[in-house]
Design a protein around this motif. Structure first.
Motif, PDB file in Angstrom:
ATOM      1  N   UNK A  42       0.847  -1.196   0.000  1.00 10.43           N
ATOM      2  CA  UNK A  42       0.000   0.000   0.000  1.00 10.43           C
ATOM      3  C   UNK A  42       0.885   1.249   0.000  1.00 10.43           C
ATOM      4  N   UNK A  43       0.410   2.342  -0.635  1.00  7.54           N
ATOM      5  CA  UNK A  43       1.249   3.552  -0.712  1.00  7.54           C
ATOM      6  C   UNK A  43       1.186   4.418   0.553  1.00  7.54           C
ATOM      7  N   UNK A  44       0.724   3.861   1.656  1.00  7.81           N
ATOM      8  CA  UNK A  44       0.665   4.630   2.915  1.00  7.81           C
ATOM      9  C   UNK A  44       0.933   3.665   4.062  1.00  7.81           C
ATOM     10  N   UNK A  45       1.317   4.237   5.209  1.00  9.03           N
ATOM     11  CA  UNK A  45       1.631   3.355   6.337  1.00  9.03           C
ATOM     12  C   UNK A  45       0.627   3.433   7.472  1.00  9.03           C
ATOM     13  N   UNK A  46      -0.422   4.271   7.296  1.00  6.90           N
ATOM     14  CA  UNK A  46      -1.512   4.252   8.284  1.00  6.90           C
ATOM     15  C   UNK A  46      -2.834   4.663   7.631  1.00  6.90           C
ATOM     16  N   UNK A  47      -3.887   4.132   8.240  1.00  6.18           N
ATOM     17  CA  UNK A  47      -5.225   4.524   7.787  1.00  6.18           C
ATOM     18  C   UNK A  47      -5.734   5.560   8.774  1.00  6.18           C
ATOM     19  N   UNK A  48      -6.249   6.670   8.260  1.00  3.33           N
ATOM     20  CA  UNK A  48      -6.756   7.737   9.142  1.00  3.33           C
ATOM     21  C   UNK A  48      -8.271   7.813   9.002  1.00  3.33           C
ATOM     22  N   UNK A  49      -8.949   7.562  10.113  1.00  2.00           N
ATOM     23  CA  UNK A  49     -10.423   7.527  10.072  1.00  2.00           C
ATOM     24  C   UNK A  49     -10.991   8.930  10.234  1.00  2.00           C
ATOM     25  N   UNK A  50     -11.184   9.600   9.106  1.00  2.00           N
ATOM     26  CA  UNK A  50     -11.823  10.926   9.164  1.00  2.00           C
ATOM     27  C   UNK A  50     -13.279  10.810   8.774  1.00  2.00           C
ATOM     28  N   UNK A  51     -13.786   9.590   8.782  1.00  2.00           N
ATOM     29  CA  UNK A  51     -15.147   9.357   8.304  1.00  2.00           C
ATOM     30  C   UNK A  51     -16.185   9.483   9.393  1.00  2.00           C
ATOM     31  N   UNK A  52     -15.763   9.481  10.636  1.00  2.00           N
ATOM     32  CA  UNK A  52     -16.752   9.446  11.707  1.00  2.00           C
ATOM     33  C   UNK A  52     -16.244  10.277  12.884  1.00  2.00           C
ATOM     34  N   UNK A  53     -17.154  10.990  13.521  1.00  2.00           N
ATOM     35  CA  UNK A  53     -16.777  11.825  14.661  1.00  2.00           C
ATOM     36  C   UNK A  53     -16.608  10.961  15.895  1.00  2.00           C
ATOM     37  N   UNK A  54     -15.448  10.337  15.976  1.00  2.00           N
ATOM     38  CA  UNK A  54     -15.177   9.381  17.060  1.00  2.00           C
ATOM     39  C   UNK A  54     -13.873   9.841  17.722  1.00  2.00           C
ATOM     40  N   UNK A  55     -13.939  10.914  18.541  1.00  2.00           N
ATOM     41  CA  UNK A  55     -12.725  11.644  18.928  1.00  2.00           C
ATOM     42  C   UNK A  55     -11.642  10.808  19.603  1.00  2.00           C
ATOM     43  N   UNK A  56     -12.061   9.765  20.326  1.00  2.00           N
ATOM     44  CA  UNK A  56     -11.028   9.017  21.056  1.00  2.00           C
ATOM     45  C   UNK A  56     -10.574   7.771  20.300  1.00  2.00           C
ATOM     46  N   UNK A  57     -10.985   7.636  19.039  1.00  2.00           N
ATOM     47  CA  UNK A  57     -10.578   6.473  18.253  1.00  2.00           C
ATOM     48  C   UNK A  57      -9.054   6.405  18.144  1.00  2.00           C
TER      49      UNK A  57
END
Ligand SMILES: Cc1ncc(COP(=O)(O)O)c(C=O)c1O
Length: 461
Positions: A42-57
């Motif tokens: 994969x061309x990245x080393x982390x997935x960033x969850x900006x899809x949901x307002x889950x502040x402490x994820x």
């Protein structure tokens, strides 16, 4: 033996759509698993969850408020206060003891409407906020705002012609729940050009339109601060149905509740206002705590709601205690106050600065415009997509903004939600992203590089 198959189920359930946990979120989880297992290209080393307002994820890192967690710890295990002398501030110990005296074990069911003592705290909080009386009898504690919204929608849909006015763009809980209960959404469009404000003319237009198809309007939904765009109502237009702790620019955008407006005007309009511990500085989504307050609702309806919530026995006690901590934070002069203040200020400051930087940088991109959000975790930038991008999306059976978001996820690991899942004007495209990711420079840099690459490949609109 016969498998349980879809044809045996309520057909309405298949009409439910909820983009926030849809295709993109599922793909993001697959990428996360691939990254964890090592062997990937994969061309990245982390997935960033900006899809949901889950502040402490995990990966977003909004810290919980120490006071909230300390009260939670001592109500979970009261013996801890004696086992760890001096660890918990005196006001936390006293708070937990007070709650325990009222509740007993948090492993027991409480009053179905919520612990009376906590409902009193909520009523005082509302009175202080609005300057109008509030009664604990009108307050129902819930497992997040969502549980209350579902209950109310269920109650309002009396037959398939029942409709509810929904702001567009909207948080899809409302249309998903309406679909489930066989009701109709009546969309009224918010005005992006004036910062997503509500123009009463758009409500009149929506009501005029339904005259043709026999829809009966039963209620109007207002979301404040707004979702998915983060607008804070200014008291002149759309009032407010959610709560002020999300607002990180409270001086410029003071919160005005809908309840206050209804009482100020001495209006007989029935109102149900929801609030929860999920967003803002509290950010305790997983604890599932919230409440709703009834205004101008008859005694009989209140009794019916009580009967319905009794079927579910009671809202989770951990969530109820979370509500108590949110509405009754430490006061100035109490031992926990200084830490509570510095933690909440730090979260407001981080959200305010990230939202500002993100909106400014997005606005500098060709074909992107973004209304700045003073009051929520979200931004909802508009993207202009070329005819070629739209055509390729259609070939793949995707909405153009869903195609854009999928490409973004594939190339950057950032998961955002396409505007088509929230509703938007015909021919316009958006996406919703949260402002929760730390490292804003790196994050926005990825968004910028992706956008420029997309424009290079598919051309500008
Ligand atoms: C407008 C709106 N309503 C309801 C909810 C549900 O929140 P919860 O059930 O976690 O309180 C959300 C969550 O993002 C929301 O934005």
């Amino acid at each position: 033996m016969r498998l349980l198959t879809l044809d045996l189920l309520n057909p309405q359930l298949q009409t439910v759509q909820y983009v926030v946990r849809g295709e993109l979120a599922i793909k993001a989880e697959t990428y996360r698993d691939q990254l964890k297992s090592g062997g990937h290209n994969l061309p990245f080393d982390k997935v960033i969850s900006s899809n949901i307002g889950n502040p402490q994820q995990k990966g977003l890192d909004q810290p919980p408020i120490t006071f909230t967690r300390q009260v939670a710890a001592l109500t979970e295990w009261p013996a801890l206060a004696d086992l760890a002398p001096g660890v918990f501030p005196a006001d936390v110990v006293a708070r937990a003891k007070g709650l325990q005296d009222e509740i007993g074990s948090i492993g027991a069911y409480s009053h179905s409407q919520g612990v009376p003592f906590i409902r009193k705290s909520v009523a005082r909080f509302i009175e202080d906020r609005d300057g109008h009386p509030a009664s604990p009898d009108d307050i129902f504690l819930t497992a997040g705002a969502d549980a209350g919204v579902s209950l109310l929608i269920n109650m309002l849909i009396t037959d398939p012609t029942s409709g509810i006015l929904i702001p567009i763009p909207q948080y899809p809980l409302y249309t998903a729940t309406l679909a489930q209960h066989h009701g109709r959404g009546i969309p009224y469009l918010l005005d992006e050009s004036s910062g997503w404000s509500t123009d009463p003319a758009s409500i009149s237009a929506a009501l005029a339109k339904i005259k043709e198809d026999g829809t009966t309007p039963k209620a109007l939904v207002v979301i404040n601060p707004g979702e998915p765009h983060g607008r804070a109502a200014d008291g002149r237009d759309d009032g407010g149905a959610r709560e002020a702790s999300n607002l990180h620019e409270r001086e410029r955008h003071p919160f005005t509740s809908f309840k206050k407006i209804v009482r100020d005007l001495n209006s007989p309009v029935p109102l149900v206002s929801f609030h929860s511990i999920s967003k803002g500085v509290s950010g305790e989504c997983g604890r599932r705590g919230g409440y709703f307050e009834l205004t101008n609702v008859s005694e009989e309806v209140r009794a019916l709601i009580y009967k319905l919530v009794s079927v579910g026995l009671c809202p989770p006690l951990a969530g109820q205690i979370g509500v108590d901590s949110m509405v009754r934070p430490p006061k100035e002069g109490e031992p926990s106050y200084a830490l509570w203040k510095s933690e909440t200020d730090a979260i407001h400051t981080a959200l305010a600065s990230r939202t500002k930087i993100m909106a400014q940088r997005l606005n500098a991109l060709p074909g992107v415009s973004c209304v700045e959000s003073p009051g929520a975790l979200y931004l909802f930038p508009k993207i202009e997509l070329s005819a070629k991008a739209v055509e390729v999306a259609q070939e793949k059976g995707k909405e153009p903004d869903a195609f854009y978001a999928l490409r973004m996820l594939d190339e950057t690991g950032i998961c955002v939600m396409p505007g088509s899942g929230f509703g938007q004007r015909e021919g316009e495209w958006h996406y919703r992203l949260t402002c929760l990711c730390p490292g804003v420079e790196e994050y926005v840099g990825k968004l910028e590089r992706f956008h420029m690459g997309f424009v290079q490949k598919y051309g500008s609109a």
